[in-house]
Motif scaffolding. Structure first.
Motif, mmCIF file in Angstrom:
data_model
loop_
_atom_site.group_PDB
_atom_site.id
_atom_site.type_symbol
_atom_site.label_atom_id
_atom_site.label_comp_id
_atom_site.label_asym_id
_atom_site.label_seq_id
_atom_site.Cartn_x
_atom_site.Cartn_y
_atom_site.Cartn_z
ATOM 1 N N LEU A 2 0.074 -11.593 -8.406
ATOM 2 C CA LEU A 2 0.698 -10.716 -7.426
ATOM 3 C C LEU A 2 2.170 -11.050 -7.239
ATOM 4 C CD1 LEU A 2 -2.137 -10.563 -4.738
ATOM 5 C CD2 LEU A 2 -1.561 -8.838 -6.434
ATOM 6 N N ASN A 3 2.530 -12.312 -7.427
ATOM 7 C CA ASN A 3 3.936 -12.697 -7.291
ATOM 8 C C ASN A 3 4.790 -12.165 -8.431
ATOM 9 O OD1 ASN A 3 3.591 -14.089 -4.881
ATOM 10 N ND2 ASN A 3 3.037 -15.987 -5.912
ATOM 11 N N HIS A 4 4.207 -11.945 -9.602
ATOM 12 C CA HIS A 4 4.929 -11.417 -10.764
ATOM 13 C C HIS A 4 4.142 -10.227 -11.321
ATOM 14 C CE1 HIS A 4 7.353 -15.096 -10.602
ATOM 15 N NE2 HIS A 4 6.220 -15.752 -10.479
ATOM 16 N N TRP A 5 3.879 -9.263 -10.483
ATOM 17 C CA TRP A 5 2.952 -8.180 -10.821
ATOM 18 C C TRP A 5 3.453 -7.331 -11.984
ATOM 19 C CZ3 TRP A 5 -1.897 -7.416 -10.147
ATOM 20 C CH2 TRP A 5 -2.452 -6.150 -10.294
ATOM 21 N N ASP A 6 4.724 -6.987 -11.990
ATOM 22 C CA ASP A 6 5.235 -6.109 -13.055
ATOM 23 C C ASP A 6 5.140 -6.771 -14.421
ATOM 24 O OD1 ASP A 6 6.993 -7.991 -12.175
ATOM 25 O OD2 ASP A 6 8.784 -6.743 -12.370
ATOM 26 N N LYS A 7 5.402 -8.066 -14.490
ATOM 27 C CA LYS A 7 5.328 -8.769 -15.775
ATOM 28 C C LYS A 7 3.895 -8.838 -16.280
ATOM 29 C CE LYS A 7 9.401 -11.606 -14.816
ATOM 30 N NZ LYS A 7 9.920 -12.988 -14.646
ATOM 31 N N TRP A 8 2.958 -9.114 -15.389
ATOM 32 C CA TRP A 8 1.554 -9.199 -15.796
ATOM 33 C C TRP A 8 1.046 -7.840 -16.259
ATOM 34 C CZ3 TRP A 8 -1.838 -13.182 -16.461
ATOM 35 C CH2 TRP A 8 -1.422 -14.445 -16.041
ATOM 36 N N MET A 9 1.436 -6.768 -15.577
ATOM 37 C CA MET A 9 0.938 -5.446 -15.926
ATOM 38 C C MET A 9 1.496 -4.961 -17.262
ATOM 39 S SD MET A 9 -1.190 -4.531 -13.624
ATOM 40 C CE MET A 9 -1.333 -2.783 -13.865
ATOM 41 N N ILE A 10 2.712 -5.343 -17.579
ATOM 42 C CA ILE A 10 3.340 -4.858 -18.810
ATOM 43 C C ILE A 10 2.996 -5.745 -20.006
ATOM 44 C CG2 ILE A 10 5.561 -4.450 -19.937
ATOM 45 C CD1 ILE A 10 6.663 -3.674 -17.172
ATOM 46 N N ARG A 29 -8.971 -9.000 -2.428
ATOM 47 C CA ARG A 29 -9.341 -7.659 -2.890
ATOM 48 C C ARG A 29 -8.461 -6.583 -2.265
ATOM 49 N NH1 ARG A 29 -14.809 -7.927 -3.127
ATOM 50 N NH2 ARG A 29 -14.861 -7.834 -5.411
ATOM 51 N N GLY A 30 -8.178 -6.674 -0.976
ATOM 52 C CA GLY A 30 -7.360 -5.658 -0.325
ATOM 53 C C GLY A 30 -5.971 -5.575 -0.919
ATOM 54 N N ARG A 31 -5.324 -6.721 -1.105
ATOM 55 C CA ARG A 31 -3.979 -6.722 -1.687
ATOM 56 C C ARG A 31 -4.010 -6.275 -3.145
ATOM 57 N NH1 ARG A 31 -1.338 -12.388 -0.749
ATOM 58 N NH2 ARG A 31 -3.479 -13.057 -0.439
ATOM 59 N N ALA A 32 -5.023 -6.729 -3.887
ATOM 60 C CA ALA A 32 -5.110 -6.355 -5.298
ATOM 61 C C ALA A 32 -5.327 -4.848 -5.449
ATOM 62 C CB ALA A 32 -6.243 -7.131 -5.962
ATOM 63 N N TRP A 33 -6.176 -4.255 -4.632
ATOM 64 C CA TRP A 33 -6.379 -2.809 -4.695
ATOM 65 C C TRP A 33 -5.086 -2.056 -4.411
ATOM 66 C CZ3 TRP A 33 -11.661 -1.617 -1.853
ATOM 67 C CH2 TRP A 33 -12.715 -2.071 -2.667
ATOM 68 N N LEU A 34 -4.323 -2.540 -3.434
ATOM 69 C CA LEU A 34 -3.071 -1.865 -3.090
ATOM 70 C C LEU A 34 -2.072 -1.944 -4.234
ATOM 71 C CD1 LEU A 34 -1.920 -0.374 -0.596
ATOM 72 C CD2 LEU A 34 -0.784 -2.504 0.034
ATOM 73 N N TYR A 35 -2.024 -3.081 -4.917
ATOM 74 C CA TYR A 35 -1.115 -3.223 -6.053
ATOM 75 C C TYR A 35 -1.611 -2.423 -7.258
ATOM 76 C CZ TYR A 35 2.007 -6.831 -4.203
ATOM 77 O OH TYR A 35 2.961 -7.505 -3.471
ATOM 78 N N LEU A 36 -2.923 -2.462 -7.532
ATOM 79 C CA LEU A 36 -3.462 -1.742 -8.683
ATOM 80 C C LEU A 36 -3.248 -0.241 -8.556
ATOM 81 C CD1 LEU A 36 -6.830 -3.681 -9.143
ATOM 82 C CD2 LEU A 36 -4.993 -3.575 -10.819
ATOM 83 N N VAL A 41 3.892 0.139 -3.947
ATOM 84 C CA VAL A 41 5.196 0.701 -4.288
ATOM 85 C C VAL A 41 5.441 1.980 -3.496
ATOM 86 C CG1 VAL A 41 6.597 1.605 -6.175
ATOM 87 C CG2 VAL A 41 5.076 -0.334 -6.574
ATOM 88 N N LYS A 42 4.404 2.815 -3.378
ATOM 89 C CA LYS A 42 4.536 4.061 -2.633
ATOM 90 C C LYS A 42 4.885 3.797 -1.173
ATOM 91 C CE LYS A 42 3.773 8.593 -3.309
ATOM 92 N NZ LYS A 42 4.332 9.375 -4.417
ATOM 93 N N LYS A 43 4.289 2.774 -0.617
ATOM 94 C CA LYS A 43 4.563 2.429 0.787
ATOM 95 C C LYS A 43 5.999 1.955 0.971
ATOM 96 C CE LYS A 43 3.348 -1.162 4.139
ATOM 97 N NZ LYS A 43 2.505 -2.357 4.367
ATOM 98 N N GLU A 44 6.476 1.104 0.065
ATOM 99 C CA GLU A 44 7.833 0.580 0.192
ATOM 100 C C GLU A 44 8.880 1.669 -0.037
ATOM 101 O OE1 GLU A 44 8.557 -2.348 1.270
ATOM 102 O OE2 GLU A 44 6.472 -3.027 1.346
ATOM 103 N N GLN A 45 8.570 2.637 -0.884
ATOM 104 C CA GLN A 45 9.514 3.717 -1.143
ATOM 105 C C GLN A 45 9.509 4.783 -0.046
ATOM 106 O OE1 GLN A 45 8.466 5.167 -5.027
ATOM 107 N NE2 GLN A 45 9.378 3.419 -6.100
ATOM 108 N N LYS A 319 7.388 -7.197 -3.565
ATOM 109 C CA LYS A 319 7.378 -8.441 -2.813
ATOM 110 C C LYS A 319 6.222 -8.441 -1.838
ATOM 111 C CE LYS A 319 10.276 -11.357 0.145
ATOM 112 N NZ LYS A 319 11.572 -11.461 0.866
ATOM 113 N N GLN A 320 5.494 -9.562 -1.807
ATOM 114 C CA GLN A 320 4.324 -9.657 -0.937
ATOM 115 C C GLN A 320 4.771 -9.839 0.511
ATOM 116 O OE1 GLN A 320 0.606 -11.572 -2.199
ATOM 117 N NE2 GLN A 320 1.831 -12.585 -3.770
ATOM 118 N N ASN A 321 4.126 -9.093 1.369
ATOM 119 C CA ASN A 321 4.356 -9.193 2.810
ATOM 120 C C ASN A 321 3.041 -9.521 3.491
ATOM 121 O OD1 ASN A 321 7.085 -8.382 2.549
ATOM 122 N ND2 ASN A 321 6.453 -6.233 2.474
ATOM 123 N N PRO A 322 3.084 -10.210 4.632
ATOM 124 C CA PRO A 322 1.828 -10.485 5.347
ATOM 125 C C PRO A 322 1.146 -9.192 5.764
ATOM 126 C CG PRO A 322 3.745 -11.043 6.701
ATOM 127 C CD PRO A 322 4.244 -10.766 5.323
#
Length: 436
Positions: A2-10, A29-36, A41-45, A319-322
């Motif tokens: 999750l800290n390097h999500w873009d690199k892992w996905m690509i 699971r909650g954070r992973a689902w949001l990233y997957l 990204v949609k929330k931050e934008q 970036k991960q947020n609480p």
């Protein structure tokens, strides 16, 4: 990851897929689902968009329908068990916000279980953006008026069943059982109202990673297990019996271990390319028989990697947020002043306290020098004490002058004559010890 999500996905998406197939840890699971799903990204934008939608009143025709469906979503779960509880309130907020976000689609009853599953793992704002991504990227057109997209996917499922289980395909075709009769709830709710809870979570882990092909695979596994042998088909000779059999799937086929293993190692694998190829075939057939689609859905994204590449994120978007922030009440100025006053009073009292004066021992031991008495307070000298005022605790031979204390006395009385030696109340040593 999750800290390097873009690199892992690509670069290492196969490792991400493998870990999703093994099962995401519940704490992540909650954070992973949001990233997957791309909801992060949609929330931050779209900062503040959910709060803006939440503050609006909403369309009354959708609000009445949503309120009627709230108590039907997981009624035995602790979040939704009480009417008007925090779970139902958040579910209402998420569904109302979606009707305002996509007014052309409005509200569909199958969206409620999707949003409820998301709310069990993340706050309302995150669940809203997760719902948006599922409705727009993973299952586009499923919840639009007319349900044309789900009917099209039903035909795709039926065509894929011919490859996976020809026996089940011929049976359904013989009795003219349309796919829309048995697969609508499976696909629109992503099996959240069909499978046991542990299986639902594992299917969603793979679904949000690899896309809708997982939903197709699960449906094909269930059809093959229930209708794939001649012994099974003997029990359902007609349309009614077949539908009853598909409504009551045997629990052993829905168990977490069995289902995940069958989905991963399907004998005839169904890939994203197979789904898209069959989609084009069925779309051509649809146009020939029914004409053009009334609502053309956006292109479907097959998995988290394509979702990420379709909308490249900025570094700060990942970036991960609480997830939950606890607001600790700050002490008021009056409390601070009171604490400061108490601390200053304690310091002053410490400064004012006089040092403790050493009081000379009125009963010096034979080998001990008696310290000279200080002026305040004046203490009588030890030699002036009389037997009437001070009890005689040692023999008179022990009362020596200061210069005689330097040498050990040789004419002491035996220890057995001492009155302390005769008392046994304060002695805890053996008889050979001497009392000091």
């Amino acid at each position: 990851m999750l800290n390097h999500w873009d690199k892992w996905m690509i670069k290492r998406f196969d490792k991400v897929r493998l870990r999703c197939q093994k099962g995401i840890p519940p704490a992540l699971r909650g954070r992973a689902w949001l990233y997957l799903s791309g909801g992060k990204v949609k929330k931050e934008q779209n900062q503040g968009k959910f709060q803006e939608l939440d503050s609006q009143s909403g369309d009354p025709k959708w609000l009445d329908v949503i309120e009627k469906d709230l108590h039907r979503q997981f009624p035995f779960h602790e979040m939704f068990v009480s009417r008007g509880g925090h779970g139902q309130q958040d579910l209402f907020r998420v569904l109302k916000a979606y009707t305002l976000y996509r007014p052309e689609e409005g509200y569909c009853q199958a969206q409620a279980p999707i949003a409820a599953v998301l709310l069990m793992h993340m706050p309302a704002e995150d669940a809203f953006w997760g719902l948006v991504q599922i409705c727009e990227k993973y299952l586009p057109g499923y919840y639009s008026p007319g349900l044309e997209a789900i009917q099209l996917d039903g035909e795709i499922l039926f065509a894929l069943l011919r490859r996976v289980s020809p026996l089940a395909f011929r049976h359904l075709e013989k009795h003219k059982i349309d796919p829309i009769l048995y697969m609508t709830e499976w696909f629109m709710c992503a099996f959240s109202r069909t499978l046991p809870w542990s299986s639902v979570l594992r299917v969603w882990d793979m679904f949000l990673c690899d896309g809708v092909k997982i939903i197709f695979r699960v449906g094909l596994v269930l059809l093959k297990c229930m209708l794939g042998t001649r012994e099974k088909l003997k029990a359902c000779q007609g349309q009614y019996e077949t539908m009853e059999l598909l409504r009551a799937i045997e629990p052993r086929y829905m168990q977490e271990g069995f289902l995940v293993r069958e989905v991963r190692i399907l004998e005839v694998p169904v890939t994203s390319r197979d789904v898209e190829k069959e989609h084009h075939t069925q779309l051509k057939r649809w146009r020939k028989t029914r004409g053009e689609l009334n609502l053309k859905p956006p292109p479907r994204m097959h998995g988290a990697r394509l979702v990420l590449l379709a909308d490249p994120p900025r570094r700060q978007d990942l970036k991960q947020n609480p997830t939950i922030v606890l607001e600790v009440p700050q002490p008021t100025s009056q409390l601070k002043k009171g604490k400061e006053e108490k601390q200053s009073m304690k310091k002053k009292s410490k400064k004012k306290s006089q040092p403790i004066m050493e009081v000379p021992n009125p009963y010096p031991l034979p080998n001990e020098h008696s310290p000279p008495p200080s002026d305040p307070p004046a203490m009588p000298p030890v030699t002036s004490k009389t037997p009437e005022t001070v009890p005689q605790t040692v023999p008179q031979t022990e009362t020596l002058s200061p210069h005689q204390h330097c040498a050990p006395p040789t004419d002491l009385a035996p220890a057995k004559d001492s009155p302390h030696q005769q008392s046994t109340q304060s002695l805890s040593s053996t008889e050979l010890d001497t009392y000091l």
